[in-house]
Design a protein around this motif. Structure first.
Motif, PDB file in Angstrom:
ATOM      1  N   LEU A 121      15.124  34.974  39.221  1.00 45.16           N
ATOM      2  CA  LEU A 121      14.425  34.801  40.588  1.00 45.16           C
ATOM      3  C   LEU A 121      15.796  34.084  41.798  1.00 45.16           C
ATOM      4  O   LEU A 121      15.458  34.474  42.892  1.00 45.16           O
ATOM      5  CB  LEU A 121      13.346  33.631  40.489  1.00 45.16           C
ATOM      6  CG  LEU A 121      12.120  34.327  39.543  1.00 45.16           C
ATOM      7  CD1 LEU A 121      11.244  33.370  38.949  1.00 45.16           C
ATOM      8  CD2 LEU A 121      11.334  35.461  40.297  1.00 45.16           C
ATOM      9  N   LEU A 122      16.482  33.210  40.944  1.00 47.25           N
ATOM     10  CA  LEU A 122      17.601  32.959  41.903  1.00 47.25           C
ATOM     11  C   LEU A 122      18.356  34.050  42.590  1.00 47.25           C
ATOM     12  O   LEU A 122      18.674  34.211  43.658  1.00 47.25           O
ATOM     13  CB  LEU A 122      18.337  31.843  41.505  1.00 47.25           C
ATOM     14  CG  LEU A 122      17.798  30.764  40.471  1.00 47.25           C
ATOM     15  CD1 LEU A 122      18.762  29.922  39.868  1.00 47.25           C
ATOM     16  CD2 LEU A 122      17.022  29.860  41.686  1.00 47.25           C
ATOM     17  N   ALA A 123      18.650  35.158  41.773  1.00 48.11           N
ATOM     18  CA  ALA A 123      19.401  36.215  42.099  1.00 48.11           C
ATOM     19  C   ALA A 123      18.848  36.911  43.171  1.00 48.11           C
ATOM     20  O   ALA A 123      19.232  37.473  44.097  1.00 48.11           O
ATOM     21  CB  ALA A 123      19.676  37.197  40.768  1.00 48.11           C
ATOM     22  N   ALA A 127      14.341  23.479  37.097  1.00 48.25           N
ATOM     23  CA  ALA A 127      14.399  23.812  35.784  1.00 48.25           C
ATOM     24  C   ALA A 127      14.047  22.495  34.802  1.00 48.25           C
ATOM     25  O   ALA A 127      13.613  22.697  33.632  1.00 48.25           O
ATOM     26  CB  ALA A 127      15.666  24.290  35.305  1.00 48.25           C
ATOM     27  N   TYR A 128      14.019  21.291  35.223  1.00 48.33           N
ATOM     28  CA  TYR A 128      14.173  20.062  34.317  1.00 48.33           C
ATOM     29  C   TYR A 128      13.094  19.125  34.801  1.00 48.33           C
ATOM     30  O   TYR A 128      13.107  18.069  34.271  1.00 48.33           O
ATOM     31  CB  TYR A 128      15.663  19.371  34.225  1.00 48.33           C
ATOM     32  CG  TYR A 128      16.705  20.180  33.754  1.00 48.33           C
ATOM     33  CD1 TYR A 128      16.683  20.603  32.463  1.00 48.33           C
ATOM     34  CD2 TYR A 128      17.600  20.750  34.670  1.00 48.33           C
ATOM     35  CE1 TYR A 128      17.839  21.328  31.948  1.00 48.33           C
ATOM     36  CE2 TYR A 128      18.659  21.592  34.174  1.00 48.33           C
ATOM     37  CZ  TYR A 128      18.722  22.048  32.895  1.00 48.33           C
ATOM     38  OH  TYR A 128      19.648  22.887  32.330  1.00 48.33           O
ATOM     39  N   VAL A 129      12.105  19.681  35.685  1.00 53.85           N
ATOM     40  CA  VAL A 129      11.204  18.634  36.259  1.00 53.85           C
ATOM     41  C   VAL A 129      10.294  18.179  35.290  1.00 53.85           C
ATOM     42  O   VAL A 129       9.813  17.052  35.543  1.00 53.85           O
ATOM     43  CB  VAL A 129      10.918  19.495  37.690  1.00 53.85           C
ATOM     44  CG1 VAL A 129       9.332  20.109  37.021  1.00 53.85           C
ATOM     45  CG2 VAL A 129      10.319  18.256  38.722  1.00 53.85           C
ATOM     46  N   PHE A 137      10.192  28.371  31.888  1.00 53.99           N
ATOM     47  CA  PHE A 137       9.679  27.966  30.527  1.00 53.99           C
ATOM     48  C   PHE A 137      10.701  27.770  29.487  1.00 53.99           C
ATOM     49  O   PHE A 137      10.371  27.088  28.350  1.00 53.99           O
ATOM     50  CB  PHE A 137       8.784  29.036  29.868  1.00 53.99           C
ATOM     51  CG  PHE A 137       7.299  29.132  30.661  1.00 53.99           C
ATOM     52  CD1 PHE A 137       6.489  28.605  30.010  1.00 53.99           C
ATOM     53  CD2 PHE A 137       7.354  30.084  31.742  1.00 53.99           C
ATOM     54  CE1 PHE A 137       5.030  28.709  30.622  1.00 53.99           C
ATOM     55  CE2 PHE A 137       5.992  30.145  32.331  1.00 53.99           C
ATOM     56  CZ  PHE A 137       4.909  29.559  31.654  1.00 53.99           C
ATOM     57  N   SER A 138      11.930  27.716  30.025  1.00 54.72           N
ATOM     58  CA  SER A 138      13.024  27.617  28.854  1.00 54.72           C
ATOM     59  C   SER A 138      13.468  26.537  28.343  1.00 54.72           C
ATOM     60  O   SER A 138      13.088  26.350  27.141  1.00 54.72           O
ATOM     61  CB  SER A 138      14.478  28.003  29.626  1.00 54.72           C
ATOM     62  OG  SER A 138      14.458  29.850  29.699  1.00 54.72           O
ATOM     63  N   LYS A 139      13.736  25.359  29.129  1.00 57.01           N
ATOM     64  CA  LYS A 139      13.914  24.002  28.916  1.00 57.01           C
ATOM     65  C   LYS A 139      12.813  23.296  28.244  1.00 57.01           C
ATOM     66  O   LYS A 139      12.879  22.858  27.049  1.00 57.01           O
ATOM     67  CB  LYS A 139      14.585  23.448  29.890  1.00 57.01           C
ATOM     68  CG  LYS A 139      16.052  23.891  30.759  1.00 57.01           C
ATOM     69  CD  LYS A 139      16.680  24.992  29.851  1.00 57.01           C
ATOM     70  CE  LYS A 139      18.029  25.331  30.757  1.00 57.01           C
ATOM     71  NZ  LYS A 139      18.132  25.697  32.014  1.00 57.01           N
ATOM     72  N   ALA A 140      11.784  22.868  29.132  1.00 57.81           N
ATOM     73  CA  ALA A 140      10.686  22.071  28.733  1.00 57.81           C
ATOM     74  C   ALA A 140       9.814  22.708  27.686  1.00 57.81           C
ATOM     75  O   ALA A 140       9.130  21.973  27.077  1.00 57.81           O
ATOM     76  CB  ALA A 140      10.046  21.647  30.037  1.00 57.81           C
TER      77      ALA A 140
HETATM   78  C1  LIG Z   1      18.569  26.714  32.696  1.00 55.26           C
HETATM   79  C2  LIG Z   1      18.639  26.837  34.238  1.00 55.26           C
HETATM   80  C3  LIG Z   1      18.007  27.874  34.844  1.00 55.26           C
HETATM   81  C4  LIG Z   1      17.695  29.150  34.208  1.00 55.26           C
HETATM   82  O1  LIG Z   1      16.766  29.019  33.443  1.00 55.26           O
HETATM   83  P1  LIG Z   1      16.055  30.296  32.795  1.00 55.26           P
HETATM   84  O2  LIG Z   1      14.789  30.424  33.205  1.00 55.26           O
HETATM   85  O3  LIG Z   1      16.337  30.238  31.207  1.00 55.26           O
HETATM   86  O4  LIG Z   1      17.051  31.510  33.469  1.00 55.26           O
HETATM   87  C5  LIG Z   1      17.824  27.488  36.533  1.00 55.26           C
HETATM   88  N1  LIG Z   1      18.212  26.531  36.923  1.00 55.26           N
HETATM   89  C6  LIG Z   1      18.854  25.623  36.174  1.00 55.26           C
HETATM   90  C7  LIG Z   1      19.293  24.277  37.049  1.00 55.26           C
HETATM   91  C8  LIG Z   1      18.880  25.547  34.778  1.00 55.26           C
HETATM   92  O5  LIG Z   1      19.419  24.467  34.307  1.00 55.26           O
END
Ligand SMILES: *Cc1c(COP(=O)(O)O)cnc(C)c1O
Length: 398
Positions: A93-95, A220-222, A245-248
């Protein structure tokens, strides 16, 4: 290198500095604290749902609009499905945002000159500021933004954060080191990475109100923070919030992220995405995740508790530890340079992350693992300090 083949590749791509992801080494017994993955597995319900879905249906295309997940997220966030787009991780989505909201520099210059000519300001031509081609981001923050800027052929506007990594709300203008209100797109990592610093919704709102281009608040870390800024995406039409959904939610492997914002911006992203950008099993996993949020909230509390404990213990060992609102800590280690610590820890099977740019090279970023993994980190740190006691800092690769 094959000269003939090199000639077939666009000069922009040839010159590109790609993003370097953290290592994923397969070393037995390695304590892996380098890529901010969640140390806890997905909920058993999520694993069951994914296994359940692995059958003959794999031959079918997945839902191209990811409608069920958008509906469920809309309920969770008190908005409409039209406010939400799902991506193959939030990175996609950033891209997409760079492609939807920013002109490549050549086109941007032409567009800007065209506008000025129309207004009859020929004299301004030589000072044309191609702001529609400008992507703005803070340094340090997520190091993907400069790479996306390069890939798109856009112009960088990197704003250095002050020593305490606060948002520079007193520095608007557009000159070097100032926040440029007319950048086509501004990325804000909040809470920030790799610093772990949180930003209040009040400060983020003050920033968003000054900016006239699109703002992406990358959250991403909220889930590990005290506050989130989702309300800003529903209040200001030029603000998007990106989540993952990646990190949390322990789902890096499945690649699911989303953006929340005004339906018109969301529709612009939707227009340029691949038809089937979110894989089917990822959709299944994300839906099941939302059915078991209490499981994840318990994990957030465990990660936060470990973060606070380890921060305190590292401080006692002489580390400077910045307050963190994320699932990692950013710390300046004692006695040796940070990259020497990286090697010493690695020799003891503890992998952390070090970033070489000047603004981050004095620090290590350490992801929060399980309590046992954090104990292993602390043991290794104590041993390093003991074994190297009295010894002078050795030269490093600087
Ligand atoms: C890990 C991370 C992402 C990307 O997460 P994905 O959903 O796995 O692509 C985006 N922004 C930040 C700041 C991140 O640390």
């Amino acid at each position: 290198m094959n000269e003939a083949l090199t000639g077939l590749i666009r000069p922009l791509v040839r010159a590109l500095h790609p993003y370097v992801p953290g290592e994923q080494p397969k070393i037995k017994g390695l304590v892996k604290l380098n890529t901010n993955e969640n140390p806890y597995p997905p909920s058993p319900r999520v694993l069951a749902a994914v296994k359940e879905a692995v059958d003959g249906r794999l031959r079918l295309y997945p839902n191209s609009t990811v409608q069920p997940l958008r509906e469920k997220l809309a309920k969770l966030h008190g908005c409409r499905p039209e406010n939400i787009i799902i991506g193959n991780g939030s990175d996609e989505l950033l891209a997409l945002a760079t492609r939807a909201f920013v002109e490549p520099a050549q086109v941007g210059v032409a567009a800007d000159m065209g506008r000025r000519l129309q207004r009859g300001k020929a004299a301004a031509l030589s000072r044309a500021r191609p702001h529609w081609a400008t992507i703005q981001y803070f340094v340090p923050s997520y190091s993907v933004y400069p790479v996306l800027t390069e890939i798109h052929g856009a112009l960088h506007h990197a704003v250095a954060l002050p020593a305490d990594f606060a948002l520079p709300l007193d520095r608007f203008g557009g000159g070097a080191g100032q926040v440029f209100a007319d950048a086509a797109l501004t990325f804000v990592t909040t809470p920030n990475a790799p610093t772990g610093r949180g930003y209040s919704t009040k400060d983020l709102e003050a920033l968003c109100r000054e900016l006239r281009g699109v703002v992406v608040l990358d959250e991403a870390y909220v889930d590990f923070a005290d506050e989130n800024a989702l309300s800003l995406a529903l209040k200001y039409p030029h603000v998007l919030v990106a989540r993952t959904f990646s990190k949390a939610y322990s789902l890096c492997f499945q690649r699911v992220g989303y953006c929340v914002g005004h339906p018109e911006l969301v529709a612009a992203l939707d227009k340029i995405k691949d038809s089937y950008n979110v894989n089917g099993l990822g959709q299944v996993a994300a839906l099941a995740t939302l059915d078991d949020l209490p499981y994840y909230r318990a994990n957030f509390r465990r990660v936060i508790a470990a973060r606070e404990r380890v921060s305190g213990e590292l401080r006692e060992l002489g580390f400077e530890v910045l307050p963190s609102q994320t699932n990692f800590i950013f710390t300046k280690p004692p006695r040796f340079p940070a990259d020497a610590w990286l090697r010493e820890l690695r020799a003891r099977k503890v992998l952390v992350r070090w970033f070489s740019p000047p603004e981050t090279r004095d620090h290590l970023r350490i992801s929060i693992g399980t309590e046992a993994e954090m104990d292993a980190l602390l043991r290794a740190a104590r041993r390093i300090l003991k074994e190297t006691g009295g010894r002078k800092a050795r030269p490093t690769t600087r």
